[in-house]
Every structure is written in structure tokens, then in C-alpha cells.
Scaffold this motif. Sequence first.
Motif, PDB file in Angstrom:
ATOM      1  N   GLN A   7      -8.314   6.571  12.299  1.00 40.86           N
ATOM      2  CA  GLN A   7      -8.001   5.604  11.247  1.00 40.86           C
ATOM      3  C   GLN A   7      -8.727   6.003   9.961  1.00 40.86           C
ATOM      4  OE1 GLN A   7      -9.010   1.692  12.676  1.00 40.86           O
ATOM      5  NE2 GLN A   7      -7.326   1.662  14.183  1.00 40.86           N
ATOM      6  N   ILE A   8      -7.930   6.258   8.915  1.00 39.17           N
ATOM      7  CA  ILE A   8      -8.470   6.680   7.621  1.00 39.17           C
ATOM      8  C   ILE A   8      -8.305   5.520   6.656  1.00 39.17           C
ATOM      9  CG2 ILE A   8      -8.291   8.355   5.754  1.00 39.17           C
ATOM     10  CD1 ILE A   8      -7.028  10.269   7.764  1.00 39.17           C
ATOM     11  N   PRO A   9      -9.387   4.893   6.192  1.00 40.56           N
ATOM     12  CA  PRO A   9      -9.282   3.719   5.308  1.00 40.56           C
ATOM     13  C   PRO A   9      -8.568   4.050   3.996  1.00 40.56           C
ATOM     14  CG  PRO A   9     -11.493   3.940   6.194  1.00 40.56           C
ATOM     15  CD  PRO A   9     -10.786   5.228   6.514  1.00 40.56           C
ATOM     16  N   LYS A  10      -7.812   3.031   3.498  1.00 40.27           N
ATOM     17  CA  LYS A  10      -7.146   3.112   2.218  1.00 40.27           C
ATOM     18  C   LYS A  10      -7.671   1.986   1.330  1.00 40.27           C
ATOM     19  CE  LYS A  10      -4.096   6.437   2.977  1.00 40.27           C
ATOM     20  NZ  LYS A  10      -3.983   7.663   2.138  1.00 40.27           N
ATOM     21  N   HIS A  48      -7.799  -5.121   5.361  1.00 38.20           N
ATOM     22  CA  HIS A  48      -8.098  -3.702   5.286  1.00 38.20           C
ATOM     23  C   HIS A  48      -6.865  -2.906   5.666  1.00 38.20           C
ATOM     24  CE1 HIS A  48     -12.351  -4.742   4.909  1.00 38.20           C
ATOM     25  NE2 HIS A  48     -12.195  -5.557   5.971  1.00 38.20           N
ATOM     26  N   PHE A  87      -5.327   1.072   6.379  1.00 40.41           N
ATOM     27  CA  PHE A  87      -5.751   2.427   6.764  1.00 40.41           C
ATOM     28  C   PHE A  87      -4.563   3.200   7.306  1.00 40.41           C
ATOM     29  CE2 PHE A  87      -6.990  -0.824   9.829  1.00 40.41           C
ATOM     30  CZ  PHE A  87      -6.262  -0.471  10.946  1.00 40.41           C
ATOM     31  N   ALA A  88      -4.677   4.527   7.209  1.00 47.76           N
ATOM     32  CA  ALA A  88      -3.662   5.432   7.733  1.00 47.76           C
ATOM     33  C   ALA A  88      -4.057   5.834   9.145  1.00 47.76           C
ATOM     34  CB  ALA A  88      -3.520   6.656   6.846  1.00 47.76           C
ATOM     35  N   VAL A  89      -3.086   5.914  10.031  1.00 51.37           N
ATOM     36  CA  VAL A  89      -3.329   6.231  11.444  1.00 51.37           C
ATOM     37  C   VAL A  89      -2.700   7.581  11.745  1.00 51.37           C
ATOM     38  CG1 VAL A  89      -2.986   5.506  13.825  1.00 51.37           C
ATOM     39  CG2 VAL A  89      -3.364   3.788  12.038  1.00 51.37           C
ATOM     40  N   LEU A  99       0.891   3.704   8.175  1.00 50.16           N
ATOM     41  CA  LEU A  99      -0.099   2.771   7.650  1.00 50.16           C
ATOM     42  C   LEU A  99      -0.171   1.509   8.500  1.00 50.16           C
ATOM     43  CD1 LEU A  99       0.641   3.039   3.809  1.00 50.16           C
ATOM     44  CD2 LEU A  99      -1.079   4.274   5.146  1.00 50.16           C
ATOM     45  N   THR A 152       0.832  -1.211   0.000  1.00 48.91           N
ATOM     46  CA  THR A 152       0.000   0.000   0.000  1.00 48.91           C
ATOM     47  C   THR A 152       0.863   1.256   0.000  1.00 48.91           C
ATOM     48  OG1 THR A 152      -1.702  -1.195   1.233  1.00 48.91           O
ATOM     49  CG2 THR A 152      -1.861   1.211   1.208  1.00 48.91           C
ATOM     50  N   THR A 199      -7.488  -0.839  -1.197  1.00 43.62           N
ATOM     51  CA  THR A 199      -6.419  -1.729  -1.680  1.00 43.62           C
ATOM     52  C   THR A 199      -6.923  -2.758  -2.678  1.00 43.62           C
ATOM     53  OG1 THR A 199      -6.790  -3.229   0.198  1.00 43.62           O
ATOM     54  CG2 THR A 199      -5.130  -1.500   0.476  1.00 43.62           C
TER      55      THR A 199
END
Length: 507
Positions: free
Chosen positions: A97-100, A57, A59-61, A45, A35, A102
Amino acid sequence: MASELYNTIDALSREKGIDPQIVVSAVEDAIVMATRKYYKSQENLRAQLDKETGKIHAFAVKTVVETPEQVEDPNLQVTLEDARKVDPNLEVGGELQIPKITEGILGRIAAQLAKQVIFQKVREAERDTVYNEYIGRVGEIVNATVKRVEGPDVIFDIGKAEARMPRKEQSRLESFAIGERVRVIIARVERASKGPGVVVSRAAPELVQHLFQTEVPEIYDGTVVIRAIAREAGERTKIAVMSKDKDVDAVGACVGMKGMRVQSIIRELRGEKIDIIEYHEDAVTFAEKALQPAKVSRVTVVDSADKHLEVVVDDSQLSLAIGKKGQNVRLAAKLLGWKIDIKSEEEKRQEVEQQMAALAPQAATPLENVPGLGEGLVEKLSAAGVTTVEALADMTPEQLEAIDGIGPKTVEKISLAVNNYFASLEAGEGIAAEGEAPVEEASAPEGEDGEVAPEGVATEAAEAPAEVTAESEQVATEEAAGEAEAALPESEAEHAPEEGAAPEKKE
């Protein structure tokens, strides 16, 4: 119900003998790296595997701070106001937590990178598992199967892991076939960067010890104790045993009926020779036993503090005591833990003679003390650097003739004078005790071959004729100097006068 992916991970974990969570963490780390490579982001991440669906899943923290002034890095921090727009329950210090996305976008390269990361993590976990499994089993004997040969190394399958046997841990007599089962000793366990971390050995002395424990019940139950082992793999082993029961013969127990027990061990070691020796607390007795089959004449302790022994053997036993390339004495020294010097009787005798000669005072007798050497001859010798009788006696005729003014006749005169001098030292003490002086042999008269005759030793019968027969000279020397001119006939020898009396003169 667990997903197919999680079931695969669980099966892989059981096969490798590692914790399933380690494999899950490896998969999550691989997704994070893929990612990050896709988004080219420096954000913090994370990834999480859903066991039920099998989806991962990402996500960015970001850490929540109170005011915009506290935001040092927008990729890592977010204000409380912006965070509550996403999650109203967040507080200062919490994590947003911001979802990414993939799924369907990572591609083939990202998948390959993820695969490499997973394999690396699994290998590291496997090595740690092998290390923890076998680090406490060092020195233990295990059954192993030959798996493959890699150059000089042999790779074994020892159950949960592969083991490596390098060349120095192999016996010279042994060669291995694929699939062959042998007994090996776990020598050490390494945290290797790649390959097996367990190193096994067939050359360690512990292998012989374990084989004897297996074959000899008296050793297994503790009646007979192995006190020391010295081994050169593929050549010879010396083992010292001691019995705790006076009714049990330690050596006989190890040999067995008709040698059956020790022969079984020799077959396991592919024909390696084994010497079984009875242990003794006394180092001298133990050394005599350890040097078998050589017969030792005597053993002397040179230095007990440094553990140094001197062993003297008969000349015919020297090569046997030393052994081929020094093997016998080398193994005996290892067995005893002492340094051993082996000497033959002749070498010891020469050493003692040298020590006695070094202790004896070195006498230096001037040439003037030697009767028969004229003043002119003494001056010539002194000019050449020869000032003592001892130095003169060590010179060869060629060395004497090299001196100016000395020819072959003079060399003979010097030799005669020196020999008479040393003879007088040996026999003169007893004659001098009776008040008599030794008689010098008659020499050639002056004028013969142009050289001066040596001066004679002063005697009581100085007026005696110069020429005498050999027999009369011997009688005169033994009885009294300068008495009779002619020797007594053999028929009248028994009527010879007693010592000190004048002999009858015959016409």
C-alpha cells in the motif's frame, strides 16, 4: 470517540433506513474516484475512513511478485525486493500500500464528484432497502397519506418509503387532496431506476376484499367466505360470498342491518355500486344469480370443457342483462370464469328456425308439375333461368315482368297458378285420401286481353260450365268437384246432401 463525519453518516443511515457501512463505502469510493481524477493514474486505488479522526486515507495497492520478469504492469505489480524496501514483512502474493496525499489538493471539482457518487450510492441502497421491505407485502392494505401529485400519478407516503399510484390504478370517481389519508393496496414493487419503487392501487379487487374483511366480522372469522370478486373501479363490483354455517345468511351478513356494512364500504369507494351474490357450485344457478338484477329465462351449458354458457332472457330484460356498455354481463363472466352469450327470446327463436330450415331438405319442384302454366310460359321462364316452383315463388312481379314475353296479365296468371299449387299441397293430402283431386279456379277465357288462359286441373266433372258463382265454387270445392252449377240457398243449406252424395238440382 467517533468523529463528527462518522456521526453524520450514522444519522443519515438511520434516516434512510440503510446500513451505515453502505454510506461509509460510498464515501470511500467517492474519494477514490476524486483521487484517480486528480492524479490521472491507472493504479489500483483504495480509500479508508478513520472513524476516530474522520480523515479519509487514499493509497495505491500493488501485488508483490518474486522477480522483475513477472511484472506485467508496473501500476499494478511490484517486485519482492522493491516491496521490502517499504515494508520488510511482505511476502510474494501480498499487497503493498503506497499512500496518496489527498488533503488540501483535491479541490472543488473533486469534492463535487465525490458528492454525486455518495448520493448515487445512498439512493441505490435506499431502493434496495425499500424493495426488501415491501416485496413480501404485495397485496397488503396500508394507510397512506397523499404527498403530491405528479401529472396523472399520485405520490403517497406509506411510512418508510414513497409509493406511486398511476392513472390505471385509480378509480374514476376519486380525486385526492394533499395530506388526505386513504387506504391503498400494495400492487407491486419495482426496482425502478429513479423515483418510488412501490406501486399502490385503489382499483384492485383486493381492496374491496380487505374492506369487507374489516367491516364484516363473519368474513374476518371465516364463517362467510368470499369466493370471487369482479370489479371495474369507479363503476360496479360483483362479489360472490358463501356461508360455511347454514344458520348464517352470507348475503345478509355482508349487507348488514339496514345496509350499514355495505354502505360504509360504498362510502370508502366514493359511491361505487356493489352487487353481493350468493355463490353456487352449479354454474347454471350461479349464472342466474350473477346476472342480477336481470331476470333470466333459462341457462344452457354450450361447452363445459371451454366453460361456455348461453343465457336466454325475455326481450324486455335484454338491455338490463347486458348492462351499460356490456358491463353487467362482462362482470358476471369474470365472476364465473365462464364465457357468457346472452340472447333474447326472439333472437333464440329465429336461430332455432334457421337451424330447422338448414336441416330440412331443400325440395326442388319442376315448373312442369304446376297446373296452369302452359308449355310456352314454362319455356320462357326456363330461358330466363327459372326452373323450379320455389325459385318462381321468390320472384317479385317486377322481376317477372322484366322477362321477355311476360306482361301484367301473365304475372297474375303465374301468381294464381303458384298459389293454387301451394294450396293444393297443404289441403290436397286430405282430399287425395278420398280419391278426389283439388279443383282449380276458373280462369278468363281464351282471347281476353290477347293471352292464352291457363290450363285447368283435370277433374271428374270436366263438362261443367266455366262460369260459376263464388259461393257455388266454394261449395263444389268442399263437397265434390264439378257437381252443381248454382249454389244452394241459405234457407236450404241445412238440407244439403251429405259428403259424397249428389246435391239436388234446383231450377
